[in-house]
Scaffold this active site. Sequence first.
Site, PDB file in Angstrom:
ATOM      1  N   CYS A 274       0.796  -1.235   0.000  1.00 43.33           N
ATOM      2  CA  CYS A 274       0.000   0.000   0.000  1.00 43.33           C
ATOM      3  C   CYS A 274       0.830   1.288   0.000  1.00 43.33           C
ATOM      4  CB  CYS A 274      -0.967  -0.003   1.185  1.00 43.33           C
ATOM      5  SG  CYS A 274      -0.271  -0.702   2.693  1.00 43.33           S
TER       6      CYS A 274
ATOM      7  N   HIS B 106      -3.076   6.315   4.586  1.00 38.30           N
ATOM      8  CA  HIS B 106      -1.650   6.426   4.903  1.00 38.30           C
ATOM      9  C   HIS B 106      -1.165   7.805   4.437  1.00 38.30           C
ATOM     10  CE1 HIS B 106      -1.658   2.269   5.837  1.00 38.30           C
ATOM     11  NE2 HIS B 106      -0.936   1.783   4.856  1.00 38.30           N
TER      12      HIS B 106
HETATM   13  O1  L14 Z   1       0.579  -5.576   1.932  1.00 40.64           O
HETATM   14  O2  L14 Z   1      -0.332  -2.204   7.664  1.00 40.64           O
HETATM   15  O3  L14 Z   1       2.553  -6.137   2.572  1.00 40.64           O
HETATM   16  O4  L14 Z   1       0.080  -3.922   8.922  1.00 40.64           O
HETATM   17  C1  L14 Z   1       1.500  -5.843   5.304  1.00 40.64           C
HETATM   18  C2  L14 Z   1       1.419  -4.971   6.553  1.00 40.64           C
HETATM   19  C3  L14 Z   1      -0.140  -4.391   4.165  1.00 40.64           C
HETATM   20  C4  L14 Z   1      -0.206  -3.496   5.383  1.00 40.64           C
HETATM   21  C5  L14 Z   1       1.454  -5.642   2.789  1.00 40.64           C
HETATM   22  C6  L14 Z   1      -0.034  -3.403   7.811  1.00 40.64           C
HETATM   23  C7  L14 Z   1       1.214  -4.971   4.108  1.00 40.64           C
HETATM   24  C8  L14 Z   1       0.093  -4.289   6.606  1.00 40.64           C
END
Ligand code: L14
Length: 343
Positions: free
Chosen positions: A135, A248
């Site tokens: 993301c 974010h």
């Molecule tokens: O897609 O915010 O690799 O805890 C893994 C951690 C998505 C967000 C990914 C988080 C992320 C996630």
Amino acid sequence: MSENQKKYNVAIVGATGAVGGAMLDVLKRRDFPINELRLLASERSVGKKISFKDEELEVQLLSSDAFAGIDIALFSAGATRSLDFAPAAAAAGAVVIDNSSAYRMDPEIPLVVPEVNPHAIAQYKKHGIIANPNCSTIQMLVALKPILDKVGIKRLVISTYQAVSGTGTKAIEELDQQVKDYINAKEMKASVYPHQIAFNCLPHIDSFLENGYTKEEMKMVNETRKIFEDDSIGITATTVRVPVYYGHSESVNIETKRKITVAEVKELLAIAPGVKLVDDPENFKYPLATDCAGKFETLVGRIREDESIDNGINLWVVSDNILKGAALNAVQIAEIFISDYTN
Ligand code: L14
Ligand code: 25A
């Protein structure tokens, strides 16, 4: 959508999760041409009813046999489930668009942001899998692409301020509960995160690696280089969890190869696909997490020259991590797939 347009059989793996729910919403909002929609999750959710348009759909168990007749399988149930079931879905004839980190750095699997490298989708043929990037990386690259094309990028220094929804529904509930407990003067309990997240900032997203960085930080480094097809870009990131539900935010410091002015960056971003320029600080207008929630665009503002170097620009980039950061990006890939790679 025209009446005689071809319609597709779509499966959502992890349909009961935060990203799965957003996938349903995005398919509806973009009027994706669906024939059958199959919702898959774990035993916990089997039989649960979820409405889509005017239909009530029942959640079915994820298994290797669940993909018969499926054209497109959108996966968002964690990396383990993707490793266990994406090959079966591809073998059954579906193209898999995978939200997890399982396949992102596999050199034989395309990693795609539609505004940046849609041409990479063509490589899906080898394994029947297309990976959706992390993301934080997706939204940054949407903002950087026009600058990369115009003047080249030498180095990036990034700090992120990431919402709890990225971790899934349990993390959203944890922040909620801690805020309630605080108001009621009760002790706050942490289980999803190692510390209290309410009224706090945790410099820790995903697990720690031997080099002292987190996996999330190294995803920004490695995925950016893969998508931009340039391993020479210098990248360093610090990723931080903040008590925000959706959206974010990122501070992005860019050293460009050639000089670009603030006015030129604004001109480029004003017309860049997927970007909304929000940069009028005198009137208190700048990108905010509260403004990006539910929106498809990535908001960019606070554009300033980095006066400490010859060719430097600072940006503040904000996007809905569950939409552009996950569900929307996946559905956009599916849209290009059906228009350019099916007949
Ligand atoms: O897609 O915010 O690799 O805890 C893994 C951690 C998505 C967000 C990914 C988080 C992320 C996630
Ligand atoms: O650590 P992992 O395994 O890599 O998982 C990563 C987590 O990140 C989220 C997602 O959280 C996932 O759990 N995620 C995945 N991709 C993401 C992305 N790109 C992402 N987040 C941001 N960006 P989630 O809770 O939102 O979604 C989980 C979905 O996955 C389904 N699932 C889980 N295990 C499964 C499975 N499906 C099939 N087989 C499995 N073994 C999950 O369905 C959900 O759709 P579910 O039926 O298991 O969950 C329904 C509800 O139950 C709660 N719940 C989840 N885990 C537990 C739980 N309740 C009790 N105990 C649990 N261990 C959830 O709140 C969910 O609403």
